[in-house]
Design a protein around this motif. Structure first.
Motif, PDB file in Angstrom:
ATOM      1  N   THR A  12      11.252  57.749 -58.532  1.00 15.87           N
ATOM      2  CA  THR A  12      12.172  56.915 -57.757  1.00 15.87           C
ATOM      3  C   THR A  12      11.363  56.029 -56.816  1.00 15.87           C
ATOM      4  O   THR A  12      11.651  54.833 -56.659  1.00 15.87           O
ATOM      5  CB  THR A  12      13.144  57.794 -56.956  1.00 15.87           C
ATOM      6  OG1 THR A  12      13.817  58.680 -57.834  1.00 15.87           O
ATOM      7  CG2 THR A  12      14.156  56.965 -56.220  1.00 15.87           C
ATOM      8  N   SER A  13      10.359  56.643 -56.178  1.00 17.05           N
ATOM      9  CA  SER A  13       9.502  55.890 -55.248  1.00 17.05           C
ATOM     10  C   SER A  13       8.764  54.778 -55.996  1.00 17.05           C
ATOM     11  O   SER A  13       8.669  53.644 -55.511  1.00 17.05           O
ATOM     12  CB  SER A  13       8.512  56.861 -54.597  1.00 17.05           C
ATOM     13  OG  SER A  13       7.612  56.158 -53.791  1.00 17.05           O
ATOM     14  N   PHE A  14       8.250  55.065 -57.163  1.00 21.38           N
ATOM     15  CA  PHE A  14       7.559  54.049 -57.972  1.00 21.38           C
ATOM     16  C   PHE A  14       8.527  52.939 -58.385  1.00 21.38           C
ATOM     17  O   PHE A  14       8.159  51.752 -58.365  1.00 21.38           O
ATOM     18  CB  PHE A  14       6.919  54.676 -59.216  1.00 21.38           C
ATOM     19  CG  PHE A  14       5.673  55.456 -58.941  1.00 21.38           C
ATOM     20  CD1 PHE A  14       4.662  54.933 -58.139  1.00 21.38           C
ATOM     21  CD2 PHE A  14       5.487  56.708 -59.519  1.00 21.38           C
ATOM     22  CE1 PHE A  14       3.512  55.663 -57.916  1.00 21.38           C
ATOM     23  CE2 PHE A  14       4.326  57.425 -59.297  1.00 21.38           C
ATOM     24  CZ  PHE A  14       3.340  56.922 -58.497  1.00 21.38           C
ATOM     25  N   HIS A  15       9.742  53.314 -58.759  1.00 15.62           N
ATOM     26  CA  HIS A  15      10.743  52.311 -59.143  1.00 15.62           C
ATOM     27  C   HIS A  15      11.065  51.390 -57.967  1.00 15.62           C
ATOM     28  O   HIS A  15      11.209  50.170 -58.138  1.00 15.62           O
ATOM     29  CB  HIS A  15      12.031  52.987 -59.658  1.00 15.62           C
ATOM     30  CG  HIS A  15      11.972  53.368 -61.104  1.00 15.62           C
ATOM     31  ND1 HIS A  15      11.746  52.462 -62.113  1.00 15.62           N
ATOM     32  CD2 HIS A  15      12.107  54.584 -61.731  1.00 15.62           C
ATOM     33  CE1 HIS A  15      11.733  53.080 -63.272  1.00 15.62           C
ATOM     34  NE2 HIS A  15      11.950  54.388 -63.067  1.00 15.62           N
ATOM     35  N   LYS A  16      11.174  52.009 -56.764  1.00 16.37           N
ATOM     36  CA  LYS A  16      11.444  51.189 -55.580  1.00 16.37           C
ATOM     37  C   LYS A  16      10.267  50.241 -55.317  1.00 16.37           C
ATOM     38  O   LYS A  16      10.456  49.067 -55.017  1.00 16.37           O
ATOM     39  CB  LYS A  16      11.695  52.076 -54.358  1.00 16.37           C
ATOM     40  CG  LYS A  16      13.056  52.707 -54.346  1.00 16.37           C
ATOM     41  CD  LYS A  16      13.258  53.531 -53.083  1.00 16.37           C
ATOM     42  CE  LYS A  16      14.615  54.227 -53.115  1.00 16.37           C
ATOM     43  NZ  LYS A  16      14.838  55.057 -51.955  1.00 16.37           N
ATOM     44  N   GLU A  17       9.061  50.793 -55.446  1.00 18.74           N
ATOM     45  CA  GLU A  17       7.874  49.960 -55.241  1.00 18.74           C
ATOM     46  C   GLU A  17       7.803  48.858 -56.290  1.00 18.74           C
ATOM     47  O   GLU A  17       7.449  47.709 -55.984  1.00 18.74           O
ATOM     48  CB  GLU A  17       6.606  50.814 -55.279  1.00 18.74           C
ATOM     49  CG  GLU A  17       6.409  51.648 -54.038  1.00 18.74           C
ATOM     50  CD  GLU A  17       5.151  52.498 -54.113  1.00 18.74           C
ATOM     51  OE1 GLU A  17       4.221  52.162 -54.877  1.00 18.74           O
ATOM     52  OE2 GLU A  17       5.128  53.501 -53.400  1.00 18.74           O
ATOM     53  N   ILE A  18       8.142  49.191 -57.527  1.00 26.02           N
ATOM     54  CA  ILE A  18       8.144  48.191 -58.595  1.00 26.02           C
ATOM     55  C   ILE A  18       9.207  47.136 -58.302  1.00 26.02           C
ATOM     56  O   ILE A  18       8.966  45.928 -58.479  1.00 26.02           O
ATOM     57  CB  ILE A  18       8.362  48.854 -59.968  1.00 26.02           C
ATOM     58  CG1 ILE A  18       7.105  49.611 -60.374  1.00 26.02           C
ATOM     59  CG2 ILE A  18       8.714  47.814 -61.026  1.00 26.02           C
ATOM     60  CD1 ILE A  18       7.246  50.398 -61.660  1.00 26.02           C
ATOM     61  N   HIS A  22       8.532  43.377 -57.843  1.00 27.99           N
ATOM     62  CA  HIS A  22       9.247  42.358 -58.629  1.00 27.99           C
ATOM     63  C   HIS A  22       9.872  41.323 -57.694  1.00 27.99           C
ATOM     64  O   HIS A  22       9.808  40.112 -57.965  1.00 27.99           O
ATOM     65  CB  HIS A  22      10.343  43.011 -59.494  1.00 27.99           C
ATOM     66  CG  HIS A  22       9.856  43.523 -60.805  1.00 27.99           C
ATOM     67  ND1 HIS A  22       9.259  42.726 -61.748  1.00 27.99           N
ATOM     68  CD2 HIS A  22       9.889  44.783 -61.348  1.00 27.99           C
ATOM     69  CE1 HIS A  22       8.930  43.449 -62.793  1.00 27.99           C
ATOM     70  NE2 HIS A  22       9.304  44.728 -62.579  1.00 27.99           N
ATOM     71  N   SER A  23      10.477  41.800 -56.629  1.00 30.13           N
ATOM     72  CA  SER A  23      11.093  40.889 -55.652  1.00 30.13           C
ATOM     73  C   SER A  23      10.017  39.988 -55.016  1.00 30.13           C
ATOM     74  O   SER A  23      10.213  38.773 -54.874  1.00 30.13           O
ATOM     75  CB  SER A  23      11.813  41.705 -54.584  1.00 30.13           C
ATOM     76  OG  SER A  23      12.347  40.872 -53.606  1.00 30.13           O
ATOM     77  N   ALA A  24       8.880  40.614 -54.638  1.00 25.88           N
ATOM     78  CA  ALA A  24       7.779  39.841 -54.043  1.00 25.88           C
ATOM     79  C   ALA A  24       7.231  38.843 -55.057  1.00 25.88           C
ATOM     80  O   ALA A  24       6.939  37.679 -54.712  1.00 25.88           O
ATOM     81  CB  ALA A  24       6.674  40.774 -53.558  1.00 25.88           C
ATOM     82  N   MET A  25       7.090  39.266 -56.299  1.00 20.78           N
ATOM     83  CA  MET A  25       6.595  38.379 -57.351  1.00 20.78           C
ATOM     84  C   MET A  25       7.599  37.239 -57.600  1.00 20.78           C
ATOM     85  O   MET A  25       7.202  36.090 -57.799  1.00 20.78           O
ATOM     86  CB  MET A  25       6.358  39.140 -58.657  1.00 20.78           C
ATOM     87  CG  MET A  25       5.116  39.971 -58.673  1.00 20.78           C
ATOM     88  SD  MET A  25       3.635  38.992 -58.487  1.00 20.78           S
ATOM     89  CE  MET A  25       3.499  38.248 -60.054  1.00 20.78           C
ATOM     90  N   SER A  26       8.872  37.546 -57.556  1.00 16.82           N
ATOM     91  CA  SER A  26       9.907  36.530 -57.749  1.00 16.82           C
ATOM     92  C   SER A  26       9.842  35.513 -56.601  1.00 16.82           C
ATOM     93  O   SER A  26       9.897  34.309 -56.830  1.00 16.82           O
ATOM     94  CB  SER A  26      11.285  37.205 -57.802  1.00 16.82           C
ATOM     95  OG  SER A  26      12.292  36.236 -57.880  1.00 16.82           O
ATOM     96  N   ASP A  27       9.711  36.000 -55.353  1.00 15.75           N
ATOM     97  CA  ASP A  27       9.567  35.099 -54.189  1.00 15.75           C
ATOM     98  C   ASP A  27       8.304  34.263 -54.316  1.00 15.75           C
ATOM     99  O   ASP A  27       8.310  33.049 -54.050  1.00 15.75           O
ATOM    100  CB  ASP A  27       9.531  35.898 -52.879  1.00 15.75           C
ATOM    101  CG  ASP A  27      10.890  36.448 -52.482  1.00 15.75           C
ATOM    102  OD1 ASP A  27      11.907  35.984 -53.065  1.00 15.75           O
ATOM    103  OD2 ASP A  27      10.945  37.306 -51.586  1.00 15.75           O
TER     104      ASP A  27
END
Length: 148
Positions: A12-18, A22-27
């Motif tokens: 779950t922690s890895f998914h949140k980090e991913i 993803h959000s940071a990469m999208s920004d």
């Protein structure tokens, strides 16, 4: 079970980090696209400005050529006018000298005529005196003849 729950929590922690990545990469991708769009707009604006500069330089060059042509034409006309003024001045001086000579000639002629007039007047007076004296002698002779 502990391991599964730990692995599940880690997952779950890895998914949140991913998701955060993803959000940071999208920004980051959006910022990159926006920066690329701004750079392209700036390049287009730079091209437009360079084209305007080339146009202004061409206009400036044309204006300089026109000014040079006008300057040459003005210098030519000024030179022609100065030449004409010089010629007119020379002609004026020649005519002035000729007129002064003609005035002197006429003055001399006038003096000559005046002198001749005075001579004629003097001669005329002398002739009148001679005629008067002859007439006086004739009258005396005529009176003497009448007396005789």
């Amino acid at each position: 079970k502990k391991q599964i729950s730990k692995l599940s929590a880690d997952n779950t922690s890895f998914h949140k980090e991913i998701d955060v990545m993803h959000s940071a990469m999208s920004d980051l991708h959006k910022r990159y696209d926006r920066a690329r769009e701004i750079i392209n707009q700036m390049r287009m604006r730079e091209d437009e400005l360079e084209e305007k500069i080339r146009g202004y330089l061409a206009d400036l060059n044309t204006s300089e050529e026109n000014i040079k042509a006008l300057k040459e034409e003005c210098e030519s006309k000024l030179e022609a006018a100065n030449s004409k003024i010089e010629m007119t001045s020379v002609e004026y001086e020649k005519e002035k000298v000729m007129m002064e000579a003609q005035i002197k000639r006429l003055e001399l002629e006038s003096k000559s005529w005046h002198s001749k007039f005075l001579d004629k007047e003097s001669s005329e007076r002398e002739l009148i005196l001679i005629c008067d004296s002859l007439m006086g002698v004739k009258q005396q002779e005529g009176a003497a003849m009448d007396d005789s």
